[in-house]
Design a protein around this motif. Structure first.
Motif, mmCIF file in Angstrom:
data_model
loop_
_atom_site.group_PDB
_atom_site.id
_atom_site.type_symbol
_atom_site.label_atom_id
_atom_site.label_comp_id
_atom_site.label_asym_id
_atom_site.label_seq_id
_atom_site.Cartn_x
_atom_site.Cartn_y
_atom_site.Cartn_z
ATOM 1 N N ARG A 25 0.806 -1.216 0.000
ATOM 2 C CA ARG A 25 0.000 0.000 0.000
ATOM 3 C C ARG A 25 0.844 1.272 0.000
ATOM 4 O O ARG A 25 0.536 2.228 -0.683
ATOM 5 C CB ARG A 25 -0.900 -0.013 1.227
ATOM 6 N N HIS A 26 1.945 1.289 0.766
ATOM 7 C CA HIS A 26 2.699 2.527 0.975
ATOM 8 C C HIS A 26 4.125 2.498 0.449
ATOM 9 O O HIS A 26 4.834 3.488 0.555
ATOM 10 C CB HIS A 26 2.716 2.884 2.468
ATOM 11 N N SER A 30 8.828 3.445 3.603
ATOM 12 C CA SER A 30 7.883 4.350 4.240
ATOM 13 C C SER A 30 7.953 4.195 5.759
ATOM 14 O O SER A 30 8.379 3.163 6.284
ATOM 15 C CB SER A 30 6.461 4.082 3.747
ATOM 16 N N GLU A 32 5.383 4.025 7.648
ATOM 17 C CA GLU A 32 4.367 3.049 8.029
ATOM 18 C C GLU A 32 4.923 1.630 8.024
ATOM 19 O O GLU A 32 4.625 0.834 8.908
ATOM 20 C CB GLU A 32 3.158 3.135 7.088
ATOM 21 N N ARG A 60 -2.771 8.165 1.077
ATOM 22 C CA ARG A 60 -1.686 9.045 0.658
ATOM 23 C C ARG A 60 -2.049 9.927 -0.523
ATOM 24 O O ARG A 60 -1.436 10.949 -0.744
ATOM 25 C CB ARG A 60 -0.446 8.239 0.340
ATOM 26 N N TYR A 66 1.135 14.214 3.344
ATOM 27 C CA TYR A 66 1.633 12.854 3.520
ATOM 28 C C TYR A 66 3.121 12.809 3.211
ATOM 29 O O TYR A 66 3.577 13.232 2.157
ATOM 30 C CB TYR A 66 0.870 11.912 2.593
ATOM 31 N N ARG A 68 5.902 10.334 2.442
ATOM 32 C CA ARG A 68 6.053 8.941 2.066
ATOM 33 C C ARG A 68 7.441 8.371 2.331
ATOM 34 O O ARG A 68 7.588 7.465 3.110
ATOM 35 C CB ARG A 68 5.679 8.756 0.595
#
Length: 72
Positions: A25-26, A30, A32, A60, A66, A68
């Motif tokens: 997803r990211h 990242s 996250e 995002r 955001y 990243r």
């Protein structure tokens, strides 16, 4: 915006391997992913909870603030 099928597949992957779901997803570099990796190492359930939270809530594309990449 991701389709519902894509989100569903990411959630299934996040339940099996939480960092992989977040990575899909990211991206690989990242914040996250780093947080999810640490939580998964400390305990599998916190990693799953964080991965599901990040996949469902952090978008995002609609957030101009955001941040990243870690190494940018």
């Amino acid at each position: 915006m991701a389709s519902k099928t894509e989100i569903c597949c990411e959630l299934l992957i996040a339940i099996l391997l939480p960092p992989l779901g977040v990575c899909l997803r990211h991206g690989c570099c990242s914040v996250e992913l780093l947080i999810c990796l640490i939580l998964t190492i400390l305990g599998y359930i916190p990693g799953i909870i964080y991965a599901v939270y990040v996949i469902l809530s952090v978008d995002r594309q609609h957030n101009p603030d955001y941040w990243r990449p870690i190494n940018a």
